[in-house]
Design an enzyme around this catalytic site. Structure first.
Site, PDB file in Angstrom:
ATOM      1  N   ASP A 223      -8.007 -31.841   7.906  1.00 16.97           N
ATOM      2  CA  ASP A 223      -7.797 -32.704   6.715  1.00 16.97           C
ATOM      3  C   ASP A 223      -8.779 -32.411   5.887  1.00 16.97           C
ATOM      4  OD1 ASP A 223      -7.925 -34.854   4.823  1.00 16.97           O
ATOM      5  OD2 ASP A 223      -6.604 -36.118   6.206  1.00 16.97           O
ATOM      6  N   HIS A 224      -8.107 -31.749   4.627  1.00 21.82           N
ATOM      7  CA  HIS A 224      -9.342 -30.966   3.673  1.00 21.82           C
ATOM      8  C   HIS A 224      -9.981 -31.940   2.916  1.00 21.82           C
ATOM      9  CE1 HIS A 224      -6.049 -31.580   0.518  1.00 21.82           C
ATOM     10  NE2 HIS A 224      -6.921 -31.265  -0.090  1.00 21.82           N
TER      11      HIS A 224
ATOM     12  N   HIS B 236      -5.047 -38.211   4.525  1.00 23.74           N
ATOM     13  CA  HIS B 236      -6.558 -38.084   3.645  1.00 23.74           C
ATOM     14  C   HIS B 236      -6.600 -39.553   3.363  1.00 23.74           C
ATOM     15  CE1 HIS B 236      -5.243 -33.923   3.028  1.00 23.74           C
ATOM     16  NE2 HIS B 236      -4.408 -34.363   2.092  1.00 23.74           N
TER      17      HIS B 236
HETATM   18  O1  LIG Z   1      -2.693 -32.550   1.241  1.00 25.16           O
HETATM   19  C1  LIG Z   1      -2.049 -32.584   0.082  1.00 25.16           C
HETATM   20  O2  LIG Z   1      -3.127 -32.506  -0.865  1.00 25.16           O
HETATM   21  C2  LIG Z   1      -2.967 -32.467  -2.165  1.00 25.16           C
HETATM   22  C3  LIG Z   1      -4.004 -32.994  -3.154  1.00 25.16           C
HETATM   23  O3  LIG Z   1      -5.178 -32.243  -3.132  1.00 25.16           O
HETATM   24  P1  LIG Z   1      -6.241 -32.357  -3.778  1.00 25.16           P
HETATM   25  O4  LIG Z   1      -7.525 -31.925  -2.905  1.00 25.16           O
HETATM   26  O5  LIG Z   1      -6.111 -31.499  -4.999  1.00 25.16           O
HETATM   27  O6  LIG Z   1      -6.661 -33.818  -4.002  1.00 25.16           O
HETATM   28  C4  LIG Z   1      -1.461 -32.827  -2.677  1.00 25.16           C
HETATM   29  O7  LIG Z   1      -1.166 -32.572  -4.057  1.00 25.16           O
HETATM   30  C5  LIG Z   1      -0.284 -32.598  -1.740  1.00 25.16           C
HETATM   31  O8  LIG Z   1       1.058 -33.084  -2.207  1.00 25.16           O
HETATM   32  C6  LIG Z   1      -0.888 -32.987  -0.295  1.00 25.16           C
HETATM   33  O9  LIG Z   1      -0.081 -32.185   0.609  1.00 25.16           O
END
Ligand SMILES: O=C1O[C@H](COP(=O)(O)O)[C@@H](O)[C@H](O)[C@H]1O
Ligand SMILES: NC(=O)C1=CN([C@@H]2O[C@H](COP(=O)(O)OP(=O)(O)OC[C@H]3O[C@@H](n4cnc5c(N)ncnc54)[C@H](OP(=O)(O)O)[C@@H]3O)[C@@H](O)[C@H]2O)C=CC1
Length: 485
Positions: free
Chosen positions: A168-169, A231
């Site tokens: 989960d990045h 997230h």
């Molecule tokens: O996992 C995802 O995350 C992005 C948003 O990531 P961020 O690090 O830029 O906040 C999101 O745009 C995407 O839809 C989703 O699959």
């Protein structure tokens, strides 16, 4: 010698995120000695062709960050290799196993999740799932609990849980880790971190981008499953969990699972009151006229591009403290923040004409800036006969002592996560039971929407979602945090 295999090594995620992250780790001398990095995808291309594609992608990112070093690139180039494989076929993976050799192998599946089950099965047959090996899985794993379990059953046939790293990045973001440091590295917050002092919590993940040509993926998921299931629930867990006894991966994850288990179910009767679904229609975003979701999709769709939810955690610490979450595409700002709203004064000794006394608020900002700030009331300097009050914002951010110092480069979240996966540290990865609990809760929300025929409400691109999302808080006497507090 250890190896990192990037299945889908020529794809968007690998080229935009993974390989630049590996370069930055190389630049900072953090990659393990001797680690080989092998791109693996079906396209027939030579190592040289692959290396020059990687260089183009890495160089532009590194130059933009003022971190391009020909020496670091030369070291990284030495590590790089490429092999054309069909990762779903054990036969096709055998030459890859030969390239990897006998050392530990970490395989990153940067491919469509629909291939995960077949790929791990083929990896096992090809000898790429040995006891020292690891597998890293990108989200989304499944579309609901059932499909998640089907994929994960195949994964657990090939690997033990301690070998599986579900990404989960958001957990790789610096401020998210800083939240752990703030909560458990200080004594002053913990006594206040409960329903005696905290009124409510807000989690906002606002994005200005639209779905665009990602709709084939997005239309199956929507904001609930794309962002909230993973997230946002992870952020909620880190705010709400009990102090773990140590930073051991299982100690932390045990506490997160307890939070997920304590989330109050959202029933069909409740859905309309505690959730809001929205979908953007044409409007203005960042000064430009942009189309609505249905226009991008080319068909009418009931997929939500915005979701707001009131979640309640039924345990002693959080009883009566609502957690409000909202996320959406085509909102006015790219802003990710967690707001801890403390309670109002029990009794004010200050008349209103001395300035409005506002309750303390801790804002943990992840994007666009990384910052943690606490708002406190303060005396306005001066000799007014009647003392005047004003709120001030105290920044608790790192690196702020020397105002002239260049701030440290903002790392890509994948740098931390790749390094941890290579070192076998799964603290910042999602354990199977966490993902299952998160799916279980989200599936019920989704089912409640279906049963209650809850359709997305239109909102104009460039606004903060449907007005109903404001009402979600207003009817409890609260309001969403605005940019300037
Ligand atoms: O996992 C995802 O995350 C992005 C948003 O990531 P961020 O690090 O830029 O906040 C999101 O745009 C995407 O839809 C989703 O699959
Ligand atoms: N892109 C992003 O920013 C993000 C992506 N993700 C997730 O990451 C994963 C990859 O996404 P993304 O990079 O965008 O996708 P892409 O379509 O850009 O890349 C997929 C890669 O998989 C390769 N591939 C497809 N089939 C096989 C196969 N049978 N064997 C070996 N390689 C194969 C393709 O190359 P070839 O055709 O040559 O085989 C290609 O390199 C997905 O799970 C996605 O949801 C998650 C968060 C963000």
């Amino acid at each position: 010698m250890a190896a990192l295999v990037l299945f889908g090594g020529g794809g968007d995620l690998a080229m935009r995120m993974l390989l630049p992250s590996l370069y930055f780790l190389e630049h900072d001398g953090l990659l393990p000695d001797g680690l080989k990095i092998i791109g693996a995808a079906r396209s027939e291309e030579s190592r040289d062709e692959y290396v020059s594609k990687v260089r183009a992608s890495v160089e532009s990112k590194a130059k933009a960050d003022d971190a391009w070093s020909p020496e670091a690139w030369a070291r990284m180039e030495q590590r790089l290799d490429y092999l054309a494989v069909d990762a779903t076929s054990a036969e096709s993976l055998k030459p890859l196993k030969d390239k990897v050799g006998e050392g530990e192998c970490t395989s990153f599946l940067a491919v469509s999740p629909s291939l995960y089950a077949r790929i791990v099965t083929a990896m096992r047959a090809a000898g790429l799932a040995e006891p020292g090996d690891r597998v890293v899985l990108e989200k989304p794993v499944g579309r609901d609990l059932q499909t998640f379990s089907e994929i994960d059953d195949a994964v657990s046939d090939a690997f033990d849980e301690h070998q599986v790293f579900r990404i989960d990045h958001y957990l790789g973001k610096e401020t998210v880790q800083n939240l752990i440091a703030l909560r458990f590295g200080n004594t002053i917050f913990e006594p206040l971190w409960n329903n005696l002092s905290i009124d409510h919590v807000q989690i906002t993940v606002g994005e200005t981008v639209g779905v665009g040509d990602r709709w084939p993926y997005y239309d199956e998921y929507g904001a609930l499953k794309d962002m909230l299931q993973n997230h946002m629930l992870q952020l909620l867990c880190l705010v709400a969990m009990e102090p773990p006894s140590d930073l051991d991966p299982d100690s932390v994850r045990n506490e997160k699972v307890k939070v997920l288990r304590s989330l109050r179910r959202i029933t069909p009767e409740e859905a309309e009151r505690v959730t809001v679904r929205g979908q953007y229609v044409a409007g203005k975003s960042e000064g430009e006229q942009v189309p609505g979701y249905d226009d991008e999709r080319g068909l009418d769709s009931d997929t939500e591009t915005f979701v707001a939810i009131r979640a309640d955690i039924d345990n002693w610490r959080w009883a009566g403290v609502p957690f409000f979450m909202r996320t959406g595409k085509r909102l006015p700002e790219k802003r990710t923040e967690i707001v801890i709203q403390f309670k109002e004064l029990p009794h004010s000794i200050f008349d209103n004409d001395r300035g409005q006394v506002t309750a303390n608020r801790l804002v943990i900002e992840l994007q666009p800036q990384e910052d943690i700030s606490l708002s406190v009331m303060n005396k306005r300097p001066g000799l007014d006969q009647r003392m005047q009050l004003q709120p001030i914002r105290m920044s608790l951010s790192w690196g702020q002592d020397d105002k002239d110092a260049k701030p440290p480069r903002r790392r890509i979240a994948y740098e931390r996560l790749l390094l941890d996966a290579l070192n076998g540290d799964s603290t910042l990865f999602v354990r199977r039971d966490e993902a299952e609990q998160a799916w279980k809760w989200v599936d019920e929300v989704s089912q409640a929407w279906t049963d209650g025929n809850v359709k997305p409400i239109e909102y104009k691109a460039g606004t903060w979602g449907p007005g109903e999302a404001d009402f979600l808080l207003e009817r409890t006497g609260r309001a969403w945090n605005t940019k300037n507090g």
